[in-house]
Scaffold this motif. Structure first.
Motif, PDB file in Angstrom:
ATOM      1  N   SER A  10       0.837  -1.196   0.000  1.00 47.69           N
ATOM      2  CA  SER A  10       0.000   0.000   0.000  1.00 47.69           C
ATOM      3  C   SER A  10       0.873   1.248   0.000  1.00 47.69           C
ATOM      4  O   SER A  10       2.068   1.174   0.312  1.00 47.69           O
ATOM      5  CB  SER A  10      -0.912   0.017   1.235  1.00 47.69           C
ATOM      6  OG  SER A  10      -0.135   0.126   2.422  1.00 47.69           O
ATOM      7  N   THR A  12       0.560   5.739   0.850  1.00 48.27           N
ATOM      8  CA  THR A  12      -0.246   6.801   1.440  1.00 48.27           C
ATOM      9  C   THR A  12      -0.286   7.976   0.475  1.00 48.27           C
ATOM     10  O   THR A  12       0.767   8.443   0.027  1.00 48.27           O
ATOM     11  CB  THR A  12       0.324   7.236   2.804  1.00 48.27           C
ATOM     12  OG1 THR A  12       0.318   6.100   3.670  1.00 48.27           O
ATOM     13  CG2 THR A  12      -0.502   8.343   3.414  1.00 48.27           C
ATOM     14  N   GLU A  30      -4.379   5.717   3.104  1.00 49.84           N
ATOM     15  CA  GLU A  30      -3.528   4.584   2.779  1.00 49.84           C
ATOM     16  C   GLU A  30      -4.330   3.696   1.829  1.00 49.84           C
ATOM     17  O   GLU A  30      -5.429   3.239   2.173  1.00 49.84           O
ATOM     18  CB  GLU A  30      -3.149   3.802   4.035  1.00 49.84           C
ATOM     19  CG  GLU A  30      -2.255   2.621   3.727  1.00 49.84           C
ATOM     20  CD  GLU A  30      -1.982   1.736   4.932  1.00 49.84           C
ATOM     21  OE1 GLU A  30      -1.228   0.763   4.752  1.00 49.84           O
ATOM     22  OE2 GLU A  30      -2.531   1.983   6.021  1.00 49.84           O
ATOM     23  N   ARG A  32      -4.441   0.416  -0.848  1.00 49.46           N
ATOM     24  CA  ARG A  32      -3.843  -0.863  -1.261  1.00 49.46           C
ATOM     25  C   ARG A  32      -3.484  -0.806  -2.744  1.00 49.46           C
ATOM     26  O   ARG A  32      -4.251  -0.293  -3.568  1.00 49.46           O
ATOM     27  CB  ARG A  32      -4.836  -2.007  -1.024  1.00 49.46           C
ATOM     28  CG  ARG A  32      -4.317  -3.372  -1.504  1.00 49.46           C
ATOM     29  CD  ARG A  32      -5.228  -4.493  -1.068  1.00 49.46           C
ATOM     30  NE  ARG A  32      -6.454  -4.556  -1.822  1.00 49.46           N
ATOM     31  CZ  ARG A  32      -6.742  -5.531  -2.692  1.00 49.46           C
ATOM     32  NH1 ARG A  32      -5.888  -6.505  -2.914  1.00 49.46           N
ATOM     33  NH2 ARG A  32      -7.892  -5.529  -3.309  1.00 49.46           N
ATOM     34  N   GLU A  59     -12.821  -1.002  -0.566  1.00 48.64           N
ATOM     35  CA  GLU A  59     -12.061  -2.074   0.090  1.00 48.64           C
ATOM     36  C   GLU A  59     -10.552  -1.833   0.007  1.00 48.64           C
ATOM     37  O   GLU A  59      -9.800  -2.407   0.784  1.00 48.64           O
ATOM     38  CB  GLU A  59     -12.435  -3.452  -0.457  1.00 48.64           C
ATOM     39  CG  GLU A  59     -11.992  -3.715  -1.873  1.00 48.64           C
ATOM     40  CD  GLU A  59     -12.503  -5.039  -2.422  1.00 48.64           C
ATOM     41  OE1 GLU A  59     -11.763  -5.667  -3.205  1.00 48.64           O
ATOM     42  OE2 GLU A  59     -13.627  -5.448  -2.077  1.00 48.64           O
ATOM     43  N   ASP A  60     -10.114  -0.981  -0.896  1.00 44.60           N
ATOM     44  CA  ASP A  60      -8.683  -0.682  -1.031  1.00 44.60           C
ATOM     45  C   ASP A  60      -8.222   0.494  -0.186  1.00 44.60           C
ATOM     46  O   ASP A  60      -7.020   0.724  -0.065  1.00 44.60           O
ATOM     47  CB  ASP A  60      -8.331  -0.421  -2.498  1.00 44.60           C
ATOM     48  CG  ASP A  60      -8.378  -1.676  -3.342  1.00 44.60           C
ATOM     49  OD1 ASP A  60      -8.397  -2.790  -2.765  1.00 44.60           O
ATOM     50  OD2 ASP A  60      -8.389  -1.568  -4.579  1.00 44.60           O
ATOM     51  N   LEU A  62      -7.392   1.585   3.150  1.00 42.83           N
ATOM     52  CA  LEU A  62      -7.119   0.849   4.386  1.00 42.83           C
ATOM     53  C   LEU A  62      -7.227   1.719   5.629  1.00 42.83           C
ATOM     54  O   LEU A  62      -7.613   1.230   6.688  1.00 42.83           O
ATOM     55  CB  LEU A  62      -5.727   0.217   4.297  1.00 42.83           C
ATOM     56  CG  LEU A  62      -5.477  -0.656   3.062  1.00 42.83           C
ATOM     57  CD1 LEU A  62      -4.039  -1.127   3.031  1.00 42.83           C
ATOM     58  CD2 LEU A  62      -6.449  -1.823   3.030  1.00 42.83           C
ATOM     59  N   SER A  63      -6.862   2.993   5.499  1.00 46.86           N
ATOM     60  CA  SER A  63      -6.962   3.913   6.636  1.00 46.86           C
ATOM     61  C   SER A  63      -6.903   5.347   6.110  1.00 46.86           C
ATOM     62  O   SER A  63      -6.494   5.583   4.966  1.00 46.86           O
ATOM     63  CB  SER A  63      -5.840   3.674   7.658  1.00 46.86           C
ATOM     64  OG  SER A  63      -4.577   4.006   7.093  1.00 46.86           O
ATOM     65  N   LYS A  79     -13.604   2.108   9.949  1.00 44.53           N
ATOM     66  CA  LYS A  79     -14.424   1.702   8.805  1.00 44.53           C
ATOM     67  C   LYS A  79     -15.565   2.697   8.602  1.00 44.53           C
ATOM     68  O   LYS A  79     -15.845   3.099   7.470  1.00 44.53           O
ATOM     69  CB  LYS A  79     -14.966   0.294   9.026  1.00 44.53           C
ATOM     70  CG  LYS A  79     -15.833  -0.211   7.883  1.00 44.53           C
ATOM     71  CD  LYS A  79     -16.441  -1.561   8.185  1.00 44.53           C
ATOM     72  CE  LYS A  79     -17.299  -2.116   7.090  1.00 44.53           C
ATOM     73  NZ  LYS A  79     -18.180  -1.217   6.395  1.00 44.53           N
TER      74      LYS A  79
END
Length: 113
Positions: A10, A12, A30, A32, A59-60, A62-63, A79
């Motif tokens: 991943s 950022t 971040e 993926r 879904e990709d 991440l944060s 989430k």
């Protein structure tokens, strides 16, 4: 110059937001990195009209970081927060652009120009 590192899952990205009547805002995401096999599968689903909405983008992510609430207090990545960003019309477009840049391998410096 550093050697290229293979296998980084991943990166950022800085996400810039331009809302009317406000100065430019930003946060980080971040994201993926999908390998080319995964990208080809997504493209095949898209061509067959089996790719709906932004689920594959969501879904990709991440944060996220650098976000505050209405009172100016920092928000923790979750989430629910990421889901809320995908429902925000000012954040969804720049997040989608960032996702596309990551999947195409566009460097941060090139994306800024």
């Amino acid at each position: 110059m550093a050697n290229y590192v293979v296998g980084i899952a991943s990166v950022t990205k800085t996400i810039k937001i331009h809302r009317p009547g406000r100065e430019e805002e930003q946060f980080t995401a971040e994201i993926r990195i999908r390998d080319t096999d995964d990208q080809d599968k997504l493209l095949a689903k898209q061509k067959a009209n089996r790719l709906k909405g932004n689920d594959h983008l969501r879904e990709d992510v991440l944060s996220v970081g650098g976000l505050d609430d209405k009172e100016g207090k920092p928000l923790e990545s979750s989430k629910a927060l990421i889901d809320a960003l995908f429902k925000d019309p000012y954040a969804r477009g720049p997040l989608t652009l960032a996702w596309n840049e990551v999947q195409r391998g566009v460097p941060e410096e090139a994306a800024k120009n």
